[in-house]
Scaffold this active site. Structure first.
Site, PDB file in Angstrom:
ATOM      1  N   ASP A  67      -3.365   3.027   2.767  1.00 31.68           N
ATOM      2  CA  ASP A  67      -3.737   1.637   3.033  1.00 31.68           C
ATOM      3  C   ASP A  67      -3.437   1.256   4.479  1.00 31.68           C
ATOM      4  O   ASP A  67      -2.772   1.992   5.201  1.00 31.68           O
ATOM      5  CB  ASP A  67      -3.031   0.688   2.054  1.00 31.68           C
ATOM      6  CG  ASP A  67      -1.566   1.045   1.826  1.00 31.68           C
ATOM      7  OD1 ASP A  67      -0.988   1.761   2.666  1.00 31.68           O
ATOM      8  OD2 ASP A  67      -1.004   0.606   0.816  1.00 31.68           O
ATOM      9  N   ASN A 136       6.835  -4.540  -8.015  1.00 31.40           N
ATOM     10  CA  ASN A 136       5.928  -5.141  -9.003  1.00 31.40           C
ATOM     11  C   ASN A 136       4.988  -4.098  -9.626  1.00 31.40           C
ATOM     12  O   ASN A 136       4.062  -4.451 -10.335  1.00 31.40           O
ATOM     13  CB  ASN A 136       5.117  -6.274  -8.364  1.00 31.40           C
ATOM     14  CG  ASN A 136       4.183  -5.799  -7.252  1.00 31.40           C
ATOM     15  OD1 ASN A 136       4.076  -4.599  -7.001  1.00 31.40           O
ATOM     16  ND2 ASN A 136       3.503  -6.729  -6.595  1.00 31.40           N
ATOM     17  N   HIS A 138       2.984  -1.982  -7.974  1.00 32.60           N
ATOM     18  CA  HIS A 138       1.750  -1.649  -7.251  1.00 32.60           C
ATOM     19  C   HIS A 138       1.817  -0.237  -6.677  1.00 32.60           C
ATOM     20  O   HIS A 138       2.887   0.289  -6.411  1.00 32.60           O
ATOM     21  CB  HIS A 138       1.408  -2.699  -6.173  1.00 32.60           C
ATOM     22  CG  HIS A 138       2.218  -2.627  -4.924  1.00 32.60           C
ATOM     23  ND1 HIS A 138       2.268  -3.661  -4.014  1.00 32.60           N
ATOM     24  CD2 HIS A 138       3.017  -1.657  -4.399  1.00 32.60           C
ATOM     25  CE1 HIS A 138       3.040  -3.317  -3.012  1.00 32.60           C
ATOM     26  NE2 HIS A 138       3.508  -2.119  -3.207  1.00 32.60           N
ATOM     27  N   GLU A 143      -2.514  -4.340  -6.430  1.00 36.24           N
ATOM     28  CA  GLU A 143      -1.517  -5.284  -6.922  1.00 36.24           C
ATOM     29  C   GLU A 143      -1.761  -5.593  -8.402  1.00 36.24           C
ATOM     30  O   GLU A 143      -2.900  -5.513  -8.872  1.00 36.24           O
ATOM     31  CB  GLU A 143      -1.652  -6.602  -6.137  1.00 36.24           C
ATOM     32  CG  GLU A 143      -1.469  -6.467  -4.635  1.00 36.24           C
ATOM     33  CD  GLU A 143       0.000  -6.439  -4.227  1.00 36.24           C
ATOM     34  OE1 GLU A 143       0.864  -6.095  -5.063  1.00 36.24           O
ATOM     35  OE2 GLU A 143       0.283  -6.759  -3.064  1.00 36.24           O
TER      36      GLU A 143
HETATM   37  P1  PGA Z   1       8.854   0.697  -0.211  1.00 37.73           P
HETATM   38  O1  PGA Z   1       7.395   0.250  -0.595  1.00 37.73           O
HETATM   39  O2  PGA Z   1       8.832   2.180  -0.119  1.00 37.73           O
HETATM   40  O3  PGA Z   1       9.117   0.043   1.113  1.00 37.73           O
HETATM   41  O4  PGA Z   1       9.764   0.213  -1.295  1.00 37.73           O
HETATM   42  C1  PGA Z   1       6.733   0.943  -1.567  1.00 37.73           C
HETATM   43  C2  PGA Z   1       5.420   0.270  -1.862  1.00 37.73           C
HETATM   44  O5  PGA Z   1       5.343  -0.956  -1.713  1.00 37.73           O
HETATM   45  O6  PGA Z   1       4.476   0.969  -2.258  1.00 37.73           O
END
Ligand code: PGA
Length: 244
Positions: A67, A136, A138, A143
């Site tokens: 992304d 969450n 995702h 999302e």
């Molecule tokens: P993080 O993010 O590794 O900073 O916890 C993971 C994500 O949001 O996919």
């Protein structure tokens, strides 16, 4: 789903880095799908160390990142392209023409998403997709929602995701983009093999949902249950809510 639990995130990262190094040897033209975020930082550090010891040759590999933010130029702090440059690409021998990235500055963002899908297809598909996971649930920027989108697409970022990315923008929420481009769920699920890394207590609840919960668009990562070759690499805190 295979689940591997390590005492700490460094050991988890080292195990995955060694595995990627072996894959680079066995299949030099491997197509890797890569994540950004805090979780993969130790993985990239280990890969760079392996490369420096002559044990990880990226010269023929291709990478596709999951992304990118909309409206942040690729060289600018905050962009995922810049993050990857600093964490991995500048420190290993990857051919710059083999680095594939979504361009969040494209004039036509929908056409940019189509281009990315075609590029993945032309590269022969993703062999090994590495994922992080949001608190969450995702993956990429898919999302939680009533419906998920199959292919690479534009996303309106939810507040938890904007907040967790604020540190990339000096902690200033006003500077955190509201939109991003992301591989879709089918793009991710079509990878031949998926490794999801989750570390830290804050991921424990969603990890348990991914492993033991139903398949629901409210936890996008739960769709990984449908994939034939998925591994979860966890540290002990991230595994602490797993009901056995
Ligand atoms: P993080 O993010 O590794 O900073 O916890 C993971 C994500 O949001 O996919």
């Amino acid at each position: 789903m295979n689940i591997s639990i390590f005492d700490n995130e460094k050991l988890a990262a080292a195990a995955l880095a060694r595995r990627i190094a072996v894959r680079l040897k066995d299949q030099p033209r491997i197509v890797l799908g890569l994540p950004t975020g805090r979780t993969p930082v130790p993985l990239y550090r280990e890969l760079v160390a392996l490369h420096k010891r002559g044990e990880a040759d990226f010269s023929r590999a291709h990478t596709f990142n999951l992304d990118e933010f909309v409206g942040v130029p690729p060289g600018q702090p905050g962009s995922y392209r810049r993050f990857m440059q600093e964490q991995l690409f500048a420190c290993v021998n990857i051919d710059p023409s083999h680095i594939h990235f979504l361009n969040g500055m494209a004039d036509d963002l929908d056409a940019e998403c189509d281009r990315y899908e075609q590029e993945i297809h032309r590269a022969g598909g993703i062999d090994l997709q590495v994922l992080g996971i949001g608190t969450n649930g995702h993956i990429g920027f898919n999302e939680p929602a009533r419906e998920l989108i199959a292919r690479t697409h534009r996303v309106q970022l939810l507040e938890p995701s904007r907040k967790s990315n604020a540190s990339l923008f000096g902690g200033d929420m006003d500077r955190v983009p509201r939109e991003a481009l992301s591989m879709g769920m089918a793009t991710i699920l079509q990878a031949r093999e998926v490794v999801l890394m989750a570390t830290g207590k804050s991921k424990a609840r969603c990890v348990n949902g991914v492993v033991n919960g139903g398949i629901t668009t409210r936890v996008p990562a739960s769709f990984l249950q449908l994939h034939p070759r998925v591994e979860l690499l966890l540290d002990t805190p991230a595994a602490s809510s797993l009901s056995s």
